[in-house]
Enzyme design. Structure first.
Site, mmCIF file in Angstrom:
data_model
loop_
_atom_site.group_PDB
_atom_site.id
_atom_site.type_symbol
_atom_site.label_atom_id
_atom_site.label_comp_id
_atom_site.label_asym_id
_atom_site.label_seq_id
_atom_site.Cartn_x
_atom_site.Cartn_y
_atom_site.Cartn_z
ATOM 1 N N ARG A 12 0.841 -1.209 0.000
ATOM 2 C CA ARG A 12 0.000 0.000 0.000
ATOM 3 C C ARG A 12 0.872 1.254 0.000
ATOM 4 O O ARG A 12 1.037 1.912 -1.002
ATOM 5 C CB ARG A 12 -0.972 -0.051 1.199
ATOM 6 C CG ARG A 12 -2.156 0.891 1.086
ATOM 7 C CD ARG A 12 -1.852 2.347 1.393
ATOM 8 N NE ARG A 12 -1.267 2.537 2.710
ATOM 9 C CZ ARG A 12 -0.733 3.689 3.104
ATOM 10 N NH1 ARG A 12 -0.715 4.727 2.284
ATOM 11 N NH2 ARG A 12 -0.185 3.805 4.301
ATOM 12 N N ASP A 13 1.484 1.579 1.133
ATOM 13 C CA ASP A 13 2.289 2.809 1.221
ATOM 14 C C ASP A 13 3.417 2.760 0.193
ATOM 15 O O ASP A 13 3.761 3.777 -0.419
ATOM 16 C CB ASP A 13 2.868 2.935 2.639
ATOM 17 C CG ASP A 13 3.196 4.366 3.023
ATOM 18 O OD1 ASP A 13 3.047 5.261 2.181
ATOM 19 O OD2 ASP A 13 3.611 4.595 4.168
ATOM 20 N N HIS A 205 5.252 4.470 12.597
ATOM 21 C CA HIS A 205 5.294 4.420 11.132
ATOM 22 C C HIS A 205 6.350 5.439 10.706
ATOM 23 O O HIS A 205 6.091 6.633 10.648
ATOM 24 C CB HIS A 205 3.898 4.783 10.609
ATOM 25 C CG HIS A 205 3.783 4.821 9.123
ATOM 26 N ND1 HIS A 205 3.136 3.840 8.397
ATOM 27 C CD2 HIS A 205 4.208 5.724 8.209
ATOM 28 C CE1 HIS A 205 3.166 4.146 7.116
ATOM 29 N NE2 HIS A 205 3.819 5.279 6.967
ATOM 30 N N CYS A 238 5.307 9.539 0.084
ATOM 31 C CA CYS A 238 3.917 10.016 0.214
ATOM 32 C C CYS A 238 3.642 10.946 -0.950
ATOM 33 O O CYS A 238 4.343 11.938 -1.136
ATOM 34 C CB CYS A 238 3.705 10.765 1.531
ATOM 35 S SG CYS A 238 2.063 11.534 1.634
ATOM 36 N N ASN A 247 9.419 4.124 3.447
ATOM 37 C CA ASN A 247 9.333 3.660 4.832
ATOM 38 C C ASN A 247 10.654 3.042 5.249
ATOM 39 O O ASN A 247 11.457 2.641 4.403
ATOM 40 C CB ASN A 247 8.265 2.553 4.947
ATOM 41 C CG ASN A 247 6.896 3.057 4.584
ATOM 42 O OD1 ASN A 247 6.506 3.022 3.434
ATOM 43 N ND2 ASN A 247 6.172 3.528 5.564
HETATM 44 N N1 COA Z 1 -13.639 5.917 -2.782
HETATM 45 C C1 COA Z 1 -14.003 6.200 -4.064
HETATM 46 N N2 COA Z 1 -14.545 7.363 -4.439
HETATM 47 C C2 COA Z 1 -14.714 8.307 -3.479
HETATM 48 C C3 COA Z 1 -14.346 8.085 -2.154
HETATM 49 C C4 COA Z 1 -13.784 6.831 -1.807
HETATM 50 N N3 COA Z 1 -13.394 6.560 -0.553
HETATM 51 N N4 COA Z 1 -14.636 9.200 -1.434
HETATM 52 C C5 COA Z 1 -15.187 10.067 -2.283
HETATM 53 N N5 COA Z 1 -15.237 9.543 -3.521
HETATM 54 C C6 COA Z 1 -15.767 10.149 -4.759
HETATM 55 C C7 COA Z 1 -17.153 10.733 -4.523
HETATM 56 O O1 COA Z 1 -18.132 9.735 -4.708
HETATM 57 C C8 COA Z 1 -17.201 11.802 -5.566
HETATM 58 O O2 COA Z 1 -17.433 11.216 -6.834
HETATM 59 P P1 COA Z 1 -18.292 11.953 -7.968
HETATM 60 O O3 COA Z 1 -17.498 13.185 -8.331
HETATM 61 O O4 COA Z 1 -18.350 10.931 -9.061
HETATM 62 O O5 COA Z 1 -19.594 12.283 -7.323
HETATM 63 C C9 COA Z 1 -15.771 12.341 -5.591
HETATM 64 O O6 COA Z 1 -14.951 11.276 -5.083
HETATM 65 C C10 COA Z 1 -15.580 13.566 -4.714
HETATM 66 O O7 COA Z 1 -16.089 13.297 -3.416
HETATM 67 P P2 COA Z 1 -15.702 14.178 -2.132
HETATM 68 O O8 COA Z 1 -16.345 13.595 -0.942
HETATM 69 O O9 COA Z 1 -15.935 15.632 -2.430
HETATM 70 O O10 COA Z 1 -14.161 13.874 -2.002
HETATM 71 P P3 COA Z 1 -12.906 14.867 -2.152
HETATM 72 O O11 COA Z 1 -12.717 15.251 -3.548
HETATM 73 O O12 COA Z 1 -13.027 15.943 -1.129
HETATM 74 O O13 COA Z 1 -11.709 13.883 -1.736
HETATM 75 C C11 COA Z 1 -10.941 11.953 -0.542
HETATM 76 C C12 COA Z 1 -11.690 13.279 -0.463
HETATM 77 C C13 COA Z 1 -10.724 11.480 0.878
HETATM 78 C C14 COA Z 1 -11.776 10.960 -1.333
HETATM 79 C C15 COA Z 1 -9.583 12.184 -1.272
HETATM 80 O O14 COA Z 1 -8.962 13.285 -0.696
HETATM 81 C C16 COA Z 1 -8.654 11.005 -1.189
HETATM 82 O O15 COA Z 1 -8.898 9.954 -1.749
HETATM 83 N N6 COA Z 1 -7.525 11.151 -0.448
HETATM 84 C C17 COA Z 1 -6.624 10.043 -0.183
HETATM 85 C C18 COA Z 1 -5.218 10.424 -0.455
HETATM 86 C C19 COA Z 1 -4.307 9.272 -0.116
HETATM 87 O O16 COA Z 1 -4.654 8.107 -0.244
HETATM 88 N N7 COA Z 1 -3.085 9.606 0.297
HETATM 89 C C20 COA Z 1 -2.107 8.649 0.603
HETATM 90 C C21 COA Z 1 -2.380 7.876 1.849
HETATM 91 S S1 COA Z 1 -1.756 8.655 3.316
HETATM 92 ZN ZN ZN Z 2 3.839 6.295 5.198
#
Ligand code: COA
Ligand code: ZN
Length: 304
Positions: A12-13, A205, A238, A247
Protein backbone atom coordinates in the site's frame (compact mmCIF):
# COMPACT_ATOMS: atom_id res chain seq x y z
CA UNK A 1 4.02 -14.77 19.16
CA UNK A 2 7.15 -12.93 18.05
CA UNK A 3 8.56 -10.31 20.45
CA UNK A 4 8.04 -7.54 17.89
CA UNK A 5 5.42 -7.26 15.16
CA UNK A 6 6.40 -5.87 11.81
CA UNK A 7 3.38 -4.37 10.07
CA UNK A 8 4.16 -4.58 6.35
CA UNK A 9 2.95 -1.58 4.34
CA UNK A 10 4.81 -2.22 1.06
CA UNK A 11 1.79 -3.22 -1.03
CA UNK A 12 0.00 0.00 0.00
CA UNK A 13 2.29 2.81 1.22
CA UNK A 14 5.06 1.41 -0.96
CA UNK A 15 3.28 0.84 -4.23
CA UNK A 16 1.09 3.96 -4.06
CA UNK A 17 4.12 6.01 -4.96
CA UNK A 18 5.19 3.99 -7.99
CA UNK A 19 4.66 5.88 -11.24
CA UNK A 20 4.00 2.81 -13.43
CA UNK A 21 0.89 0.76 -12.85
CA UNK A 22 1.55 -2.54 -11.13
CA UNK A 23 -0.86 -5.25 -12.26
CA UNK A 24 -3.31 -6.86 -9.86
CA UNK A 25 -1.61 -10.17 -10.63
CA UNK A 26 1.78 -8.86 -9.46
CA UNK A 27 0.20 -7.35 -6.34
CA UNK A 28 -1.39 -10.70 -5.57
CA UNK A 29 1.93 -12.46 -5.92
CA UNK A 30 3.58 -9.84 -3.72
CA UNK A 31 1.00 -10.16 -0.95
CA UNK A 32 1.07 -13.95 -1.11
CA UNK A 33 4.86 -14.03 -0.87
CA UNK A 34 4.87 -11.56 2.04
CA UNK A 35 2.26 -13.58 3.89
CA UNK A 36 4.37 -16.71 3.59
CA UNK A 37 7.69 -15.23 4.82
CA UNK A 38 6.24 -14.71 8.28
CA UNK A 39 4.74 -11.23 8.04
CA UNK A 40 1.46 -11.51 9.93
CA UNK A 41 0.00 -8.09 9.33
CA UNK A 42 -0.03 -6.69 5.82
CA UNK A 43 -1.61 -3.51 4.49
CA UNK A 44 -2.67 -4.32 0.99
CA UNK A 45 -5.25 -1.90 -0.38
CA UNK A 46 -6.64 1.59 -0.13
CA UNK A 47 -10.26 2.58 -0.60
CA UNK A 48 -9.47 6.19 -1.29
CA UNK A 49 -10.53 8.02 -4.42
CA UNK A 50 -9.14 6.21 -7.49
CA UNK A 51 -8.62 9.66 -9.01
CA UNK A 52 -6.31 10.58 -6.16
CA UNK A 53 -4.34 7.29 -6.07
CA UNK A 54 -4.83 5.48 -9.40
CA UNK A 55 -2.17 2.86 -8.54
CA UNK A 56 -4.46 1.39 -5.87
CA UNK A 57 -7.74 1.56 -7.78
CA UNK A 58 -7.92 -2.25 -7.94
CA UNK A 59 -8.43 -2.79 -4.20
CA UNK A 60 -11.71 -4.67 -4.59
CA UNK A 61 -10.25 -7.08 -7.14
CA UNK A 62 -7.15 -7.74 -5.05
CA UNK A 63 -9.10 -8.40 -1.86
CA UNK A 64 -11.16 -10.94 -3.74
CA UNK A 65 -8.01 -12.90 -4.62
CA UNK A 66 -5.67 -12.87 -1.62
CA UNK A 67 -5.20 -16.20 0.18
CA UNK A 68 -6.84 -16.63 3.54
CA UNK A 69 -4.00 -17.81 5.81
CA UNK A 70 -4.10 -18.55 9.52
CA UNK A 71 -2.39 -15.85 11.61
CA UNK A 72 -2.29 -13.37 8.72
CA UNK A 73 -4.45 -10.25 8.82
CA UNK A 74 -4.87 -7.92 5.89
CA UNK A 75 -5.78 -4.28 6.24
CA UNK A 76 -6.95 -1.54 3.90
CA UNK A 77 -7.16 2.24 4.09
CA UNK A 78 -10.55 3.84 4.55
CA UNK A 79 -10.68 7.66 4.41
CA UNK A 80 -14.44 8.15 4.76
CA UNK A 81 -17.81 6.40 4.77
CA UNK A 82 -17.73 5.75 1.04
CA UNK A 83 -14.38 4.01 1.51
CA UNK A 84 -15.84 1.97 4.34
CA UNK A 85 -18.69 0.81 2.10
CA UNK A 86 -16.17 -0.32 -0.51
CA UNK A 87 -14.13 -2.07 2.21
CA UNK A 88 -17.19 -3.95 3.45
CA UNK A 89 -18.53 -4.98 0.10
CA UNK A 90 -15.10 -6.16 -1.09
CA UNK A 91 -14.65 -8.47 1.91
CA UNK A 92 -11.26 -10.14 2.36
CA UNK A 93 -9.68 -7.49 4.61
CA UNK A 94 -9.77 -7.84 8.37
CA UNK A 95 -8.76 -4.38 9.59
CA UNK A 96 -9.94 -0.93 8.46
CA UNK A 97 -7.24 1.73 8.60
CA UNK A 98 -8.47 5.27 9.12
CA UNK A 99 -6.02 8.12 8.74
CA UNK A 100 -5.52 11.83 9.06
CA UNK A 101 -2.74 14.32 9.74
CA UNK A 102 -1.71 16.14 12.88
CA UNK A 103 -1.11 19.27 10.77
CA UNK A 104 -3.84 21.20 8.98
CA UNK A 105 -2.07 21.81 5.67
CA UNK A 106 -0.98 18.22 5.11
CA UNK A 107 -4.46 17.03 6.06
CA UNK A 108 -5.96 19.38 3.50
CA UNK A 109 -3.55 18.36 0.74
CA UNK A 110 -4.06 14.66 1.48
CA UNK A 111 -7.75 14.52 2.34
CA UNK A 112 -9.15 17.80 0.99
CA UNK A 113 -10.60 18.87 4.34
CA UNK A 114 -9.61 20.25 7.74
CA UNK A 115 -8.55 18.10 10.68
CA UNK A 116 -11.90 18.77 12.41
CA UNK A 117 -13.81 17.83 9.23
CA UNK A 118 -11.84 14.61 8.86
CA UNK A 119 -12.72 13.66 12.44
CA UNK A 120 -16.36 14.14 11.43
CA UNK A 121 -15.86 11.97 8.32
CA UNK A 122 -14.36 9.24 10.47
CA UNK A 123 -17.06 9.24 13.16
CA UNK A 124 -19.61 7.16 11.16
CA UNK A 125 -16.81 4.88 9.92
CA UNK A 126 -15.77 4.11 13.50
CA UNK A 127 -19.38 3.55 14.57
CA UNK A 128 -20.13 1.23 11.70
CA UNK A 129 -16.91 -0.69 12.19
CA UNK A 130 -17.75 -1.19 15.84
CA UNK A 131 -21.22 -2.48 14.98
CA UNK A 132 -19.76 -4.77 12.32
CA UNK A 133 -17.04 -6.08 14.64
CA UNK A 134 -14.29 -4.74 12.34
CA UNK A 135 -11.09 -3.68 14.16
CA UNK A 136 -9.90 -0.17 13.30
CA UNK A 137 -6.31 0.97 13.15
CA UNK A 138 -5.84 4.74 13.23
CA UNK A 139 -2.83 6.35 11.59
CA UNK A 140 -1.86 9.90 12.42
CA UNK A 141 0.48 11.42 9.83
CA UNK A 142 3.08 14.20 10.14
CA UNK A 143 3.59 13.58 13.88
CA UNK A 144 7.24 14.72 13.82
CA UNK A 145 6.88 17.52 11.29
CA UNK A 146 4.80 18.72 8.35
CA UNK A 147 6.18 19.30 4.84
CA UNK A 148 4.16 22.52 4.62
CA UNK A 149 4.08 23.86 8.19
CA UNK A 150 7.32 22.60 9.74
CA UNK A 151 7.02 21.86 13.45
CA UNK A 152 3.93 20.03 14.63
CA UNK A 153 2.46 20.53 18.08
CA UNK A 154 2.89 17.48 20.29
CA UNK A 155 -0.39 18.38 22.02
CA UNK A 156 -2.23 18.02 18.69
CA UNK A 157 -0.84 14.50 18.22
CA UNK A 158 -1.79 13.54 21.78
CA UNK A 159 -5.32 14.87 21.49
CA UNK A 160 -5.94 13.17 18.12
CA UNK A 161 -4.58 9.92 19.55
CA UNK A 162 -6.95 10.19 22.52
CA UNK A 163 -9.88 11.06 20.29
CA UNK A 164 -9.37 8.16 17.86
CA UNK A 165 -8.65 5.68 20.66
CA UNK A 166 -11.77 6.72 22.57
CA UNK A 167 -13.79 6.32 19.40
CA UNK A 168 -12.73 2.68 19.30
CA UNK A 169 -9.43 2.40 17.41
CA UNK A 170 -7.68 -0.77 18.60
CA UNK A 171 -4.31 0.65 17.62
CA UNK A 172 -2.85 4.08 16.94
CA UNK A 173 0.09 4.29 14.56
CA UNK A 174 2.16 7.46 14.78
CA UNK A 175 3.47 8.43 11.37
CA UNK A 176 6.63 10.39 10.70
CA UNK A 177 5.50 10.84 7.11
CA UNK A 178 8.49 12.91 6.01
CA UNK A 179 11.16 11.22 8.13
CA UNK A 180 12.30 14.29 10.07
CA UNK A 181 12.00 12.81 13.56
CA UNK A 182 14.94 12.26 15.89
CA UNK A 183 15.27 9.58 18.57
CA UNK A 184 14.68 11.98 21.47
CA UNK A 185 11.56 13.33 19.76
CA UNK A 186 10.26 9.81 19.15
CA UNK A 187 10.79 8.89 22.80
CA UNK A 188 8.99 12.05 23.92
CA UNK A 189 6.13 11.42 21.51
CA UNK A 190 5.66 7.83 22.66
CA UNK A 191 5.79 8.88 26.33
CA UNK A 192 3.17 11.58 25.73
CA UNK A 193 0.78 9.42 23.69
CA UNK A 194 1.16 6.56 26.16
CA UNK A 195 -0.59 8.81 28.68
CA UNK A 196 -3.74 8.37 26.58
CA UNK A 197 -3.33 5.09 24.69
CA UNK A 198 -1.86 1.92 26.27
CA UNK A 199 1.69 1.33 25.03
CA UNK A 200 0.83 -2.05 23.50
CA UNK A 201 -1.67 -0.28 21.25
CA UNK A 202 0.83 2.25 19.90
CA UNK A 203 2.69 1.58 16.65
CA UNK A 204 5.32 3.66 14.85
CA UNK A 205 5.29 4.42 11.13
CA UNK A 206 8.70 5.87 10.26
CA UNK A 207 10.03 7.09 6.95
CA UNK A 208 13.72 7.27 6.12
CA UNK A 209 14.14 10.62 4.36
CA UNK A 210 17.02 11.70 6.61
CA UNK A 211 18.38 8.19 7.24
CA UNK A 212 17.06 8.20 10.80
CA UNK A 213 14.20 5.72 10.51
CA UNK A 214 16.12 2.81 12.02
CA UNK A 215 17.53 4.76 14.99
CA UNK A 216 13.98 5.97 15.55
CA UNK A 217 12.74 2.35 15.53
CA UNK A 218 15.34 1.59 18.19
CA UNK A 219 14.23 4.62 20.22
CA UNK A 220 10.60 3.54 19.91
CA UNK A 221 11.48 0.04 21.06
CA UNK A 222 13.32 1.42 24.08
CA UNK A 223 10.25 3.51 24.86
CA UNK A 224 8.13 0.33 24.85
CA UNK A 225 6.63 0.20 21.33
CA UNK A 226 6.40 -3.33 19.90
CA UNK A 227 4.75 -2.76 16.50
CA UNK A 228 6.60 -1.10 13.63
CA UNK A 229 5.33 -0.29 10.17
CA UNK A 230 7.86 -1.08 7.45
CA UNK A 231 8.08 -1.62 3.73
CA UNK A 232 10.07 -4.27 1.88
CA UNK A 233 13.21 -2.86 0.29
CA UNK A 234 12.40 0.58 1.74
CA UNK A 235 9.79 1.14 -0.95
CA UNK A 236 7.48 4.11 -0.67
CA UNK A 237 6.96 7.79 -0.02
CA UNK A 238 3.92 10.02 0.21
CA UNK A 239 2.36 11.46 -2.94
CA UNK A 240 1.18 14.47 -0.90
CA UNK A 241 4.52 15.06 0.84
CA UNK A 242 7.00 16.01 -1.89
CA UNK A 243 10.51 14.66 -1.37
CA UNK A 244 9.61 12.16 1.35
CA UNK A 245 11.57 8.91 1.08
CA UNK A 246 10.23 5.42 1.62
CA UNK A 247 9.33 3.66 4.83
CA UNK A 248 11.95 2.10 7.01
CA UNK A 249 12.91 -1.10 5.16
CA UNK A 250 11.38 -4.31 6.53
CA UNK A 251 14.71 -6.13 6.12
CA UNK A 252 16.47 -3.48 8.24
CA UNK A 253 13.91 -3.78 11.02
CA UNK A 254 14.03 -7.59 10.98
CA UNK A 255 17.84 -7.59 10.98
CA UNK A 256 18.03 -5.01 13.80
CA UNK A 257 15.78 -7.01 16.10
CA UNK A 258 16.84 -10.54 15.21
CA UNK A 259 20.49 -9.51 15.65
CA UNK A 260 19.63 -8.44 19.20
CA UNK A 261 17.84 -11.71 19.96
CA UNK A 262 14.39 -10.12 19.66
CA UNK A 263 12.17 -12.29 17.49
CA UNK A 264 10.10 -10.96 14.57
CA UNK A 265 8.93 -14.27 13.08
CA UNK A 266 10.14 -13.13 9.65
CA UNK A 267 12.42 -15.26 7.45
CA UNK A 268 14.94 -12.65 6.27
CA UNK A 269 16.38 -14.75 3.44
CA UNK A 270 13.01 -15.41 1.89
CA UNK A 271 12.01 -11.80 2.34
CA UNK A 272 15.15 -10.75 0.44
CA UNK A 273 14.12 -13.17 -2.35
CA UNK A 274 10.72 -11.46 -2.49
CA UNK A 275 12.22 -7.98 -2.61
CA UNK A 276 14.62 -9.18 -5.32
CA UNK A 277 11.69 -10.47 -7.36
CA UNK A 278 9.78 -7.19 -6.91
CA UNK A 279 12.84 -5.16 -7.88
CA UNK A 280 13.82 -7.05 -10.99
CA UNK A 281 10.60 -8.60 -12.28
CA UNK A 282 7.99 -6.00 -11.37
CA UNK A 283 9.33 -2.51 -10.71
CA UNK A 284 12.55 -2.74 -12.68
CA UNK A 285 14.20 -0.17 -10.49
CA UNK A 286 16.74 -0.38 -7.69
CA UNK A 287 15.27 -0.49 -4.19
CA UNK A 288 17.21 1.30 -1.44
CA UNK A 289 16.88 -1.02 1.60
CA UNK A 290 20.35 -1.31 3.17
CA UNK A 291 20.16 -4.83 4.58
CA UNK A 292 18.45 -5.96 1.39
CA UNK A 293 21.32 -4.57 -0.71
CA UNK A 294 23.93 -6.02 1.64
CA UNK A 295 22.45 -9.53 1.55
CA UNK A 296 22.15 -9.38 -2.24
CA UNK A 297 25.76 -8.21 -2.52
CA UNK A 298 26.97 -10.99 -0.24
CA UNK A 299 25.08 -13.60 -2.25
CA UNK A 300 26.47 -12.20 -5.47
CA UNK A 301 30.08 -12.31 -4.20
CA UNK A 302 29.68 -15.88 -3.02
CA UNK A 303 28.20 -16.83 -6.38
CA UNK A 304 24.72 -17.48 -4.96
N1 COA B 1 -13.64 5.92 -2.78
C1 COA B 1 -14.00 6.20 -4.06
N2 COA B 1 -14.54 7.36 -4.44
C2 COA B 1 -14.71 8.31 -3.48
C3 COA B 1 -14.35 8.09 -2.15
C4 COA B 1 -13.78 6.83 -1.81
N3 COA B 1 -13.39 6.56 -0.55
N4 COA B 1 -14.64 9.20 -1.43
C5 COA B 1 -15.19 10.07 -2.28
N5 COA B 1 -15.24 9.54 -3.52
C6 COA B 1 -15.77 10.15 -4.76
C7 COA B 1 -17.15 10.73 -4.52
O1 COA B 1 -18.13 9.74 -4.71
C8 COA B 1 -17.20 11.80 -5.57
O2 COA B 1 -17.43 11.22 -6.83
P1 COA B 1 -18.29 11.95 -7.97
O3 COA B 1 -17.50 13.19 -8.33
O4 COA B 1 -18.35 10.93 -9.06
O5 COA B 1 -19.59 12.28 -7.32
C9 COA B 1 -15.77 12.34 -5.59
O6 COA B 1 -14.95 11.28 -5.08
C10 COA B 1 -15.58 13.57 -4.71
O7 COA B 1 -16.09 13.30 -3.42
P2 COA B 1 -15.70 14.18 -2.13
O8 COA B 1 -16.34 13.60 -0.94
O9 COA B 1 -15.94 15.63 -2.43
O10 COA B 1 -14.16 13.87 -2.00
P3 COA B 1 -12.91 14.87 -2.15
O11 COA B 1 -12.72 15.25 -3.55
O12 COA B 1 -13.03 15.94 -1.13
O13 COA B 1 -11.71 13.88 -1.74
C11 COA B 1 -10.94 11.95 -0.54
C12 COA B 1 -11.69 13.28 -0.46
C13 COA B 1 -10.72 11.48 0.88
C14 COA B 1 -11.78 10.96 -1.33
C15 COA B 1 -9.58 12.18 -1.27
O14 COA B 1 -8.96 13.29 -0.70
C16 COA B 1 -8.65 11.01 -1.19
O15 COA B 1 -8.90 9.95 -1.75
N6 COA B 1 -7.53 11.15 -0.45
C17 COA B 1 -6.62 10.04 -0.18
C18 COA B 1 -5.22 10.42 -0.45
C19 COA B 1 -4.31 9.27 -0.12
O16 COA B 1 -4.65 8.11 -0.24
N7 COA B 1 -3.09 9.61 0.30
C20 COA B 1 -2.11 8.65 0.60
C21 COA B 1 -2.38 7.88 1.85
S1 COA B 1 -1.76 8.65 3.32
ZN1 ZN C 1 3.84 6.30 5.20
Amino acid sequence: MPDVLVYEVGPRDGLQNEPDTVSTESKLELVTRLATVGLRRIEIASFVSPQWIPQLADGEALLGLVPDLPDVTYSALVPNEKGYERFRSAGGAHVAVVFMSASETHNRKNLNCSVAEQLEHLRPVMERAENDGVPVRAVISTVCGCPYEGDVDLGAVVSLSRNLFQQGAHEVSLGDTIGVGRPEQVRELVRAVAGEVPLEKIALHLHDTYGRALVNVQAGYEAGVRTFDASLGGLGGCPYAPGAAGNVATEDVVDLFEGAGISTGVDLDRLVDTTGWLESDVLERRLPGRVYRAVRGRRHRSGG
